[in-house]
Design an enzyme around this catalytic site. Structure first.
Site, PDB file in Angstrom:
ATOM      1  N   GLU A  58      94.120  11.221  -1.995  1.00  0.00           N
ATOM      2  CA  GLU A  58      93.251  12.279  -1.460  1.00  0.00           C
ATOM      3  C   GLU A  58      93.886  13.659  -1.632  1.00  0.00           C
ATOM      4  OE1 GLU A  58      90.261  12.179  -0.667  1.00  0.00           O
ATOM      5  OE2 GLU A  58      89.921  10.033  -0.563  1.00  0.00           O
ATOM      6  N   CYS A 214      74.555  13.326  -8.366  1.00  0.00           N
ATOM      7  CA  CYS A 214      74.046  14.564  -7.761  1.00  0.00           C
ATOM      8  C   CYS A 214      75.039  15.690  -8.091  1.00  0.00           C
ATOM      9  CB  CYS A 214      73.903  14.369  -6.251  1.00  0.00           C
ATOM     10  SG  CYS A 214      72.906  15.646  -5.482  1.00  0.00           S
ATOM     11  N   CYS A 221      68.395  13.032 -10.979  1.00  0.00           N
ATOM     12  CA  CYS A 221      67.571  12.582  -9.849  1.00  0.00           C
ATOM     13  C   CYS A 221      66.838  11.270 -10.152  1.00  0.00           C
ATOM     14  CB  CYS A 221      66.569  13.654  -9.472  1.00  0.00           C
ATOM     15  SG  CYS A 221      67.359  15.155  -8.880  1.00  0.00           S
ATOM     16  N   CYS A 230      65.250  12.147  -0.370  1.00  0.00           N
ATOM     17  CA  CYS A 230      65.703  13.485  -0.721  1.00  0.00           C
ATOM     18  C   CYS A 230      64.566  14.512  -0.590  1.00  0.00           C
ATOM     19  CB  CYS A 230      66.249  13.488  -2.144  1.00  0.00           C
ATOM     20  SG  CYS A 230      66.839  15.108  -2.648  1.00  0.00           S
TER      21      CYS A 230
HETATM   22 FE1  SF4 Z   1      70.746  14.719  -5.524  1.00  0.00          FE
HETATM   23 FE2  SF4 Z   1      68.385  14.428  -4.347  1.00  0.00          FE
HETATM   24 FE3  SF4 Z   1      68.528  14.425  -6.979  1.00  0.00          FE
HETATM   25 FE4  SF4 Z   1      69.536  12.379  -5.567  1.00  0.00          FE
HETATM   26  S1  SF4 Z   1      67.399  12.978  -5.730  1.00  0.00           S
HETATM   27  S2  SF4 Z   1      70.482  13.396  -7.327  1.00  0.00           S
HETATM   28  S3  SF4 Z   1      70.302  13.437  -3.768  1.00  0.00           S
HETATM   29  S4  SF4 Z   1      69.015  16.105  -5.623  1.00  0.00           S
END
Ligand code: SF4
Length: 423
Positions: A58, A214, A221, A230
């Site tokens: 970390e 993301c 997405c 989301c």
């Molecule tokens: Fe990010 Fe929402 Fe796209 Fe998933 S759907 S990659 S959480 S912006």
């Protein structure tokens, strides 16, 4: 106590939280990257060794990419497989292994904290996130949460840059994500969301999602395991549906944009910078503008002599034990005033070298090689590089900081920064 944020920015439905945890963990089980510290955390029976391994990883991962860290981590764990081994290492050895990883105080603090665990805590790592943060120097809230959840199974959340991005998008948080008020909300959210039976995996899954799906600029997405939860994506889909209805001349109701209302919401984008349709989900997160880095110029000189076998050797000197690049080695260097003419900087450097060598150095003998730019987190540094071949032996002034002659190979193995390697 501050008023709770509007529901739009929360996870208030327990069934949704359950579904999100399940979807994220199922994705993680299938897609997670194979990383050495994960293997160790999953297989090491000794809890202190497990915590130590997670801690090292970390600290290395702060500000540094996974691909870079793997090699450093493996070498570190091979050299110091336990806290006890690290506690016995010298700072010079730590700096040598850390060379090139940047943010050098991290290695130093890790070693100081290991000494503290061995000498004051009987070699036993503190067993909760709260105690880790309280008792170990250099361990902040994030690192404490990561160690406690991954090594001990404590149900505590983590918030790092990846988690900030994912949560801000999931819940349309457009207020400055570096402000303490927003950060506090994100910690509350992370603590509420974390899976109670697999907290370490859940936290790593959330970070992994931010690192691989993301991502900041072009999030995937379509492949996202939590896309149905989301709100940023939902908003984009609504806008698309609205635009296509308009295109085909269908009746166009005003799209429901789910804002909290004009002004007043502490988590919505500020009224002066509303949602920008061209950015889609990357409207979130938002940060206040960064401070401009400080611009600095430094003259540095590669002094070269013939070693006993005729191979060239170079003089390196040690930096002070505090401040930027503390304790690291470098070619003799001198910060320059801005806009100094070449002739003047050459003279200043010659004077500086004279103090090292205890004998006059002719400014005219310094050969200008070129310039090297290196960006530190907050400094835009330009090194103006000179070279000076030396005839005969030179007696270095013992009153100056530590210095030594090294071959090129020794130079590469020394505790020198990436900037000096570029030089
Ligand atoms: Fe990010 Fe929402 Fe796209 Fe998933 S759907 S990659 S959480 S912006």
């Amino acid at each position: 106590a501050p008023a709770p944020p509007p529901a739009r920015h929360l996870f208030s439905d327990p069934a949704e939280v359950e579904a999100l945890r399940g979807n994220l963990l199922a994705w993680y089980d299938k897609c997670k990257r194979d990383l050495p510290w994960r293997t160790l955390a999953a297989t090491e029976p000794d809890v202190d060794r497990r915590a130590y391994a997670v801690w090292v990883s970390e600290i290395m991962l702060q500000q540094t990419q996974v691909a870079t860290v793997i090699d450093y981590y493996n070498r570190w764990m091979q050299k110091w497989p336990t806290l006890q081994a690290l506690a016995q290492a010298s700072l010079e050895e730590v700096n040598e292994l850390w060379a090139g990883l940047g943010y050098y105080s991290r290695g130093k603090r890790l070693q100081e904290a290991a000494r503290k665990v061995v000498s004051e805590l009987a070699g036993r790592m503190p067993r909760t996130a709260e105690d880790l943060q309280k008792l170990l120097p250099g361990v902040g809230r994030y690192t404490a949460g990561a160690i406690a959840s991954i090594s001990y199974g404590q149900a505590t959340g983590v918030v790092d840059g990846n988690v900030i991005r994912v949560l801000c998008r999931l819940r349309c948080i457009g207020a400055d994500s570096s402000s303490p008020a927003v950060i506090d909300r994100l910690w509350d959210m992370a603590n509420a969301l974390v899976d109670r039976s697999r907290p370490g995996d859940f936290n790593q899954a959330l970070m992994e999602l931010g690192a691989t799906v993301c991502v900041p600029k072009a999030p995937l997405c379509g492949e996202c395991p939590v896309k149905q939860h989301c709100r940023a994506r939902r908003r984009v889909e609504k806008e698309l549906a609205f635009a296509s209805q308009k295109l085909f001349g269908k009746p166009t109701p005003v799209p429901d944009v789910e804002e909290c209302g004009v002004g007043g919401c502490p988590l919505c984008p500020p009224a002066a910078e509303p949602w920008d349709s061209s950015l889609g989900v990357t409207n979130f997160p938002r940060k206040a503008a960064k401070k401009q880095p400080r611009v600095m110029r430094t003259a540095t000189c590669v002094l070269e002599r013939r070693g006993c076998h005729g191979a060239p050797e170079y003089l390196i000197v040690q930096r002070p034990s505090s401040g930027l690049l503390a304790g690291l080695w470098e070619f003799p260097s001198l910060p320059l005033a801005q806009d100094l003419q070449e002739e003047k900087q050459r003279e200043a450097l010659a004077d500086h070298l004279q103090a090292w060598m205890g004998q006059p150095v002719a400014a005219g003998g310094l050969r200008l090689i070129g310039e090297v730019v290196h960006i530190f987190s907050h400094i835009h540094q330009t090194y103006v590089v000179y070279s000076l071949p030396l005839e005969g032996d030179v007696t270095l002034d013992p009153a100056s900081s530590p210095s030594r002659w090294v071959t090129e190979e020794e130079f590469r193995a020394s505790a020198v920064s990436t900037a000096m390697k570029k030089v």
